[in-house]
Enzyme design. Structure first.
Site, PDB file in Angstrom:
ATOM      1  N   HIS A 296      -4.467  14.999  25.689  1.00 60.92           N
ATOM      2  CA  HIS A 296      -6.149  15.564  25.265  1.00 60.92           C
ATOM      3  C   HIS A 296      -6.417  14.865  23.655  1.00 60.92           C
ATOM      4  O   HIS A 296      -8.212  14.913  23.536  1.00 60.92           O
ATOM      5  CB  HIS A 296      -5.555  16.774  25.196  1.00 60.92           C
ATOM      6  CG  HIS A 296      -5.328  17.390  26.670  1.00 60.92           C
ATOM      7  ND1 HIS A 296      -4.057  17.313  27.244  1.00 60.92           N
ATOM      8  CD2 HIS A 296      -6.305  17.839  27.687  1.00 60.92           C
ATOM      9  CE1 HIS A 296      -4.628  17.935  28.341  1.00 60.92           C
ATOM     10  NE2 HIS A 296      -5.667  17.510  28.481  1.00 60.92           N
TER      11      HIS A 296
ATOM     12  N   CYS B 156     -13.990  13.805  37.406  1.00 61.90           N
ATOM     13  CA  CYS B 156     -14.109  14.516  36.077  1.00 61.90           C
ATOM     14  C   CYS B 156     -12.740  14.099  35.612  1.00 61.90           C
ATOM     15  O   CYS B 156     -12.930  14.245  34.264  1.00 61.90           O
ATOM     16  CB  CYS B 156     -14.449  16.308  35.607  1.00 61.90           C
ATOM     17  SG  CYS B 156     -12.614  17.208  36.229  1.00 61.90           S
TER      18      CYS B 156
HETATM   19  C1  PEP Z   1      -7.732  16.189  34.175  1.00 63.76           C
HETATM   20  O1  PEP Z   1      -6.842  16.303  34.604  1.00 63.76           O
HETATM   21  O2  PEP Z   1      -7.579  14.558  34.952  1.00 63.76           O
HETATM   22  C2  PEP Z   1      -8.608  16.531  33.380  1.00 63.76           C
HETATM   23  C3  PEP Z   1     -10.200  16.490  33.689  1.00 63.76           C
HETATM   24  O3  PEP Z   1      -8.031  17.781  32.735  1.00 63.76           O
HETATM   25  P1  PEP Z   1      -7.666  17.401  31.770  1.00 63.76           P
HETATM   26  O4  PEP Z   1      -7.723  16.795  30.801  1.00 63.76           O
HETATM   27  O5  PEP Z   1      -8.604  18.856  30.763  1.00 63.76           O
HETATM   28  O6  PEP Z   1      -6.255  17.900  31.455  1.00 63.76           O
END
Ligand code: PEP
Ligand code: MG
Length: 619
Positions: A228, A548
């Protein structure tokens, strides 16, 4: 248990003093993981000098044992961090190893039966100081005692040696305080304009505090490509390299660095040649951006006329102007964690409604997919700990524990407040609601019950919400969810495939861990097969499906995703033009044939080659 108070009237800081002797600075190259493209050149600013501002805090005699246990835990954690760092040094050239290793060893020794630790224990037991206060006071006392020996008559090297020892005490004290408080310890207040921020590690909550307009770049020693923190840095558009072992430990105030966020190279104290080359790269990068800007108004349409939905992910409101300029048609993933970060209380319905409403209105009728809070794993949120919603001690396997929808269903008051705020904001523009980390149909059913209940309550309250409720969809981001996508499709209104977690859980690789970063591979055939399986399940029921995760932002992967049937992609705003260009240069039939060939492969390297070749041929 003691707790750190908000900024105190009386406080002390563990300050870092600079080494007295200036040394000639040789050019040095470090390599790490390229996470956010762009070239940054600027003076380094180290956040190994956190402002751990803490209250000089007293405890009750009955708390002595608990305080001692906290200290023990912080010592163990600090030792682990140092051992990890020590193990990583092997990747560095010998001279850097020789410089850093003794420092790490000295820190580690101080965490053993040292004067520092003995003194801290004594202060907790005899003067009833909290563990962090005891560390701070003792480290300062030892540091002062060492510096008191630095008579002006001593030779310069001896004085520098004393200064170094005092610095080491101070540094280990800061590490202990950091681990004791687990508070957001990064203060970026002193960050000079145009600086390159260098840290051992940076949490997503820290990254959320950065002002991209003040920063030339970010480099850390820890972190993975799709963790993140990386996602956040990409969102901010700051050239960034993570996992550059050693840099934070050899750089000195006054050093300059070049950060190349596309190749993962960091040059410390560049010579004239490296500087000229970097300046040329900055101009090339700016020209490329200008070229992409021209694509903004063109549709994301394949060469044979198939329209693809290209949307942006949003991590922080600061990105809104970038999103609007990027040519994205809507927000495909609004991560709401930012609203809960770097604050002491949980945002109430009114605060959340206002935030979502502003975003929805700014998108002027383009759809916004709002994901409910995805707490867990590395997404640490103090407000939830302070409110007692999540335990202070983290699980052994946080990524496999109380994450995402699991927490929200366990604490329905959180989910109800967020649903209510999203539903109220949906009166101002098209909205979809997204549930994170779903693994069972029961979770979707339970969440929908809460959703419907909240909608009924809002209507009774006379709130204006749409007649037809916004679609309620789910993230497909675990192998379990992907493989039961056909069952989940019957309960959900749409799928958003999160390839970041899907990759991590499929390959058993921590997405924010630099040690295993080489194994983190979203185009591993196992991940692609899960994407294919989930996409086909959605298409069979004619349900919208998008991607996404960060995979959606890779232009050379777009033809494969289109060939698998995906028609909606959501990514960081700066990737939108590149992906649009890739889409505009391919035909769907070619993509379908290409995807068929790719999905026959069992080796990620072969797939990588095929993706490169296909995108070169269609460029
Ligand atoms: C993912 O896990 O691909 C996602 C889009 O969610 P995050 O990156 O916020 O965990
Ligand atoms: Mg995820």
């Amino acid at each position: 248990m003691s707790r750190i108070s908000p900024p105190p009237p009386q406080h002390k800081r563990l300050a870092r003093s600079a080494l007295a002797i200036a040394e000639p600075r040789a050019e040095r190259l470090f390599t790490g993981i390229a996470v956010s493209a762009g070239i940054g050149i600027g003076p380094v600013f180290g956040t190994t000098e956190p402002d751990a501002v803490i209250t000089r805090h007293k405890i009750q005699a009955s708390d002595i044992a608990a305080e001692g246990a906290r200290l023990e835990a912080a010592i163990i954690q600090s030792r682990r961090q140092l051992a990890k760092l020590r193990a990583k040094l092997a990747v560095l050239p010998e001279e850097s190893q020789a410089e850093i290793a003794p420092m790490i060893d000295a820190y580690t020794r101080m965490l053993g039966p040292s004067r520092l630790i003995r003194g801290v224990r004594q202060r907790i037991e005899e003067t009833l100081l909290s563990a962090e206060s005891a560390v701070m006071v003792e480290a300062e006392a030892i540091g002062d005692a060492i510096l008191a020996q630095a008579e002006p008559t001593l030779p310069a090297e001896d004085r520098a040696g004393l200064q170094r020892r005092a610095d080491e005490i101070c540094e280990i004290g800061r590490r202990l305080v950091r681990n004791l408080t687990r508070a957001p310890f990064r203060s970026f207040a002193g960050l000079p304009q145009g600086a390159v921020l260098v840290a051992e590690s940076l949490r997503p909550a820290d990254a959320a505090l950065l002002d991209p307009s003040r920063l030339a770049g970010v480099v850390t020693e820890e972190g993975g490509a799709d963790g993140h923190t990386a996602v956040m840095l990409r969102a901010l558009g700051v050239p960034s390299v993570l996992g550059a072992t050693g840099l934070a430990h050899v750089m000195k105030p006054g050093d300059t660095a070049i950060v190349d966020g596309a190749t993962g190279r960091v040059v410390l104290n560049p010579g004239a040649g490296a500087l000229t080359e970097a300046k040329r790269a900055v101009s090339a990068f700016t020209r490329e951006r200008q070229r992409y800007a021209k694509l903004r108004r063109l549709p994301a349409e394949t060469a044979d006329g198939e329209l693809i939905e290209l949307q942006a992910n949003l991590e922080l409101p600061i990105e809104m102007p970038l999103i609007v300029q990027s040519g994205a048609v809507g927000i495909g993933l609004l991560r709401t964690e930012f609203l809960f970060m770097n604050r002491e209380t949980i945002p109430d319905e009114a605060v959340q409604t206002e935030t979502y409403r502003n975003i929805v209105e700014t998108m002027h009728g383009d759809p916004v997919t709002i994901r409910v809070l995805d707490w867990g794993g590395e997404k640490e949120i103090e407000a939830l700990t302070l409110a007692g919603v999540v335990p202070e001690l983290v699980d052994t396997n946080p990524a496999l524990g109380m994450r995402g929808i699991r927490l929200m269903l366990r604490r329905p008051e959180l989910l109800e407040t967020q649903f209510a705020a999203i539903l109220r904001a949906s009166a101002f523009g098209p909205v979809r609601v997204l549930l994170p980390m779903v693994t069972t149909v029961a979770e979707v059913r339970a969440a929908r019950e809460v959703y419907d209940r909240v909608a009924r309550r809002l209507r009774r309250r006379g709130e204006r919400i749409p007649e037809k409720l916004p679609p309620l969809g789910i993230m497909i981001e675990t192998p379990g969810a992907a493989l039961s996508a056909d069952a989940l499709a019957l309960e959900s209104d749409f799928f958003a495939i999160g390839t970041n977690d899907l990759t991590a859980y499929t390959l058993a690789v921590d997405r924010s861990e630099s040690d295993v970063a080489e194994l983190y591979d979203p185009i591993h055939p196992a991940v692609l097969r899960l994407v294919q399986f989930a996409t086909e399940a959605a298409l069979r029921t004619r349900m919208p499906v998008s991607i996404c995760g960060e995979l959606a932002a890779a232009p050379h992967v777009a033809p494969l995703l289109l060939g698998l049937g995906v028609r909606s992609l959501s990514m960081n705003a700066s990737a939108v033009p590149k992906v649009k260009q890739a889409i505009r240069s391919v035909k769907i039939d070619d993509c379908i044939r290409f995807a068929r060939r790719v999905m026959e492969q069992g080796d990620a390297e072969r797939i990588r080659e095929m993706l490169e070749t296909f995108s070169t041929e269609t460029r």
